[in-house]
Every structure is written in C-alpha cells, then in structure tokens.
Design a protein around this motif. Structure first.
Motif, PDB file in Angstrom:
ATOM      1  N   LYS A  15       0.813  -1.216   0.000  1.00  0.00           N
ATOM      2  CA  LYS A  15       0.000   0.000   0.000  1.00  0.00           C
ATOM      3  C   LYS A  15       0.850   1.271   0.000  1.00  0.00           C
ATOM      4  N   HIS A  16       2.119   1.147   0.245  1.00  0.00           N
ATOM      5  CA  HIS A  16       3.002   2.306   0.394  1.00  0.00           C
ATOM      6  C   HIS A  16       3.387   2.905  -0.960  1.00  0.00           C
ATOM      7  N   ARG A  17       3.668   4.181  -0.948  1.00  0.00           N
ATOM      8  CA  ARG A  17       4.105   4.908  -2.146  1.00  0.00           C
ATOM      9  C   ARG A  17       5.449   4.363  -2.618  1.00  0.00           C
ATOM     10  N   GLU A  22       8.919   2.881   3.955  1.00  0.00           N
ATOM     11  CA  GLU A  22       8.059   1.806   4.456  1.00  0.00           C
ATOM     12  C   GLU A  22       8.195   0.544   3.608  1.00  0.00           C
ATOM     13  N   ILE A  23       8.389   0.713   2.316  1.00  0.00           N
ATOM     14  CA  ILE A  23       8.579  -0.453   1.440  1.00  0.00           C
ATOM     15  C   ILE A  23       9.865  -1.172   1.814  1.00  0.00           C
ATOM     16  N   GLU A  24      10.939  -0.422   1.942  1.00  0.00           N
ATOM     17  CA  GLU A  24      12.222  -1.044   2.286  1.00  0.00           C
ATOM     18  C   GLU A  24      12.151  -1.727   3.646  1.00  0.00           C
ATOM     19  N   GLY A  30      10.622  -8.643   6.314  1.00  0.00           N
ATOM     20  CA  GLY A  30      10.174  -9.932   5.791  1.00  0.00           C
ATOM     21  C   GLY A  30      11.333 -10.893   5.639  1.00  0.00           C
ATOM     22  N   GLU A  31      12.423 -10.410   5.059  1.00  0.00           N
ATOM     23  CA  GLU A  31      13.596 -11.275   4.881  1.00  0.00           C
ATOM     24  C   GLU A  31      14.179 -11.703   6.223  1.00  0.00           C
ATOM     25  N   LYS A  32      14.330 -10.765   7.123  1.00  0.00           N
ATOM     26  CA  LYS A  32      14.928 -11.074   8.433  1.00  0.00           C
ATOM     27  C   LYS A  32      14.081 -12.085   9.212  1.00  0.00           C
ATOM     28  N   ILE A  33      12.800 -11.850   9.278  1.00  0.00           N
ATOM     29  CA  ILE A  33      11.903 -12.694  10.084  1.00  0.00           C
ATOM     30  C   ILE A  33      11.675 -14.051   9.437  1.00  0.00           C
TER      31      ILE A  33
END
Length: 100
Positions: A15-17, A22-24, A30-33
């Motif tokens: 949903k982010h611009r 926020e995207i990064e 996501g990658e870390k978790i």
C-alpha cells in the motif's frame, strides 16, 4: 504424501508509495523474520521488472518437503508477520507453490 522440494513464491503489491522507506522496511523485515525460520531455505526478496505483471515485489523460498512447508505455515514468527505486517500492508498478492 508428496515428498519433493517445494518452491513457495508470494508476489505482492504494498500500500506504500513507490520509493518510500516503508517499502524497504517491509522487505527487510520480511527477509529477516521469515528467513530465520529453520525450515526456510534459499529465501530471496525480488522486485518485479515486467510491465505484464500487476505485482511489484516477491518473496521466494524453498522447503525440503510438504512437512517443512506445513511447519513454516504454523510457525509463530510466520503467523505474527502475516497478522501484523502482511494483512496491514499488502493490498494484493498471489501465492505460487511448485514442486521439483
């Protein structure tokens, strides 16, 4: 029961611009978790380059077999990421699961 390696891919739009921090943060978190979950192999964060696809990003990972994939889906870190981040920040997605 199927026993081959499973490649799980989730392609999605946030949903982010475009270009926002926020995207990064989402992609890095996501990658870390998700890559820290023991049954996850070969985790990748991908960015869409084709104009033919409506989604912008992707997570790709492999699992040794169906049992490992099921363990990933039930893992508390995966479930927490889905509830706290995925369901609040992803506007559309497609999941693809392929067996080698």
């Amino acid at each position: 029961m199927q026993t081959g390696t499973i490649r799980h891919m989730a392609i999605f739009t946030l949903k982010h611009r475009e270009g926002s921090p926020e995207i990064e943060h989402f992609l890095q978190d996501g990658e870390k978790i998700l890559s820290a979950i023991p049954v996850v192999k070969h985790f990748e964060v991908l960015r869409q380059v084709s104009v033919k696809c409506e989604f912008d990003y992707g997570f790709s990972m492999e699992f040794e077999n169906q049992e490992a994939y099921d363990a990933y889906n039930a893992h508390p870190d995966h479930q927490r990421f889905v509830q706290e981040r995925w369901e609040t920040e992803v506007v559309s997605f497609q999941e693809i699961d392929l067996m080698k």
